[in-house]
Motif scaffolding. Structure first.
Motif, PDB file in Angstrom:
ATOM      1  N   ILE A  90       0.821  -1.208   0.000  1.00  0.00           N
ATOM      2  CA  ILE A  90       0.000   0.000   0.000  1.00  0.00           C
ATOM      3  C   ILE A  90       0.859   1.264   0.000  1.00  0.00           C
ATOM      4  N   GLU A  91       2.018   1.235   0.666  1.00  0.00           N
ATOM      5  CA  GLU A  91       2.862   2.435   0.702  1.00  0.00           C
ATOM      6  C   GLU A  91       3.444   2.791  -0.667  1.00  0.00           C
ATOM      7  N   SER A  92       3.362   1.881  -1.635  1.00  0.00           N
ATOM      8  CA  SER A  92       3.853   2.199  -2.975  1.00  0.00           C
ATOM      9  C   SER A  92       2.816   2.932  -3.820  1.00  0.00           C
ATOM     10  N   VAL A  93       1.574   2.988  -3.337  1.00  0.00           N
ATOM     11  CA  VAL A  93       0.520   3.664  -4.110  1.00  0.00           C
ATOM     12  C   VAL A  93      -0.167   4.793  -3.353  1.00  0.00           C
ATOM     13  N   CYS A  94       0.171   4.990  -2.076  1.00  0.00           N
ATOM     14  CA  CYS A  94      -0.434   6.110  -1.349  1.00  0.00           C
ATOM     15  C   CYS A  94       0.566   6.688  -0.351  1.00  0.00           C
ATOM     16  N   LEU A  95       0.372   7.952  -0.047  1.00  0.00           N
ATOM     17  CA  LEU A  95       1.243   8.642   0.910  1.00  0.00           C
ATOM     18  C   LEU A  95       0.705   8.563   2.328  1.00  0.00           C
TER      19      LEU A  95
END
Length: 85
Positions: A10-15
């Motif tokens: 998830i951290e690769s697609v949202c901040l």
């Protein structure tokens, strides 16, 4: 459908993922625009036909944790409605 989706951390697609206050601010006649669930249409569009306002002081409290920015996704979890800023 979902089986064909690429799975990524998830951290690769949202901040960040943020939860807003679980309350409704006191409305005023002028000030910052307050958008609520009533401003989201069933098809994910923003309905600005009924604008509500909150005081600048109240607005400051509401954006203390996060200020929505262009490109953000805003969603109400209990209702399958969302829109993109």
């Amino acid at each position: 459908m979902f089986n064909s989706w690429l799975r990524v951390p998830i951290e690769s697609v949202c901040l960040g993922i943020y939860d807003g206050p679980h309350a409704t601010p006191k409305p005023t006649n002028a000030g910052a625009i307050y958008l609520g669930i009533k401003n989201l249409t069933e098809d994910g569009k923003l309905d600005l036909s009924e604008i509500r306002y909150i005081s600048e002081e109240e607005f400051t409290k509401w954006i203390k944790r996060v200020l929505p920015q262009q490109g953000d996704i805003v969603k109400k979890p209990a209702i399958a409605r969302r829109f993109f800023l």
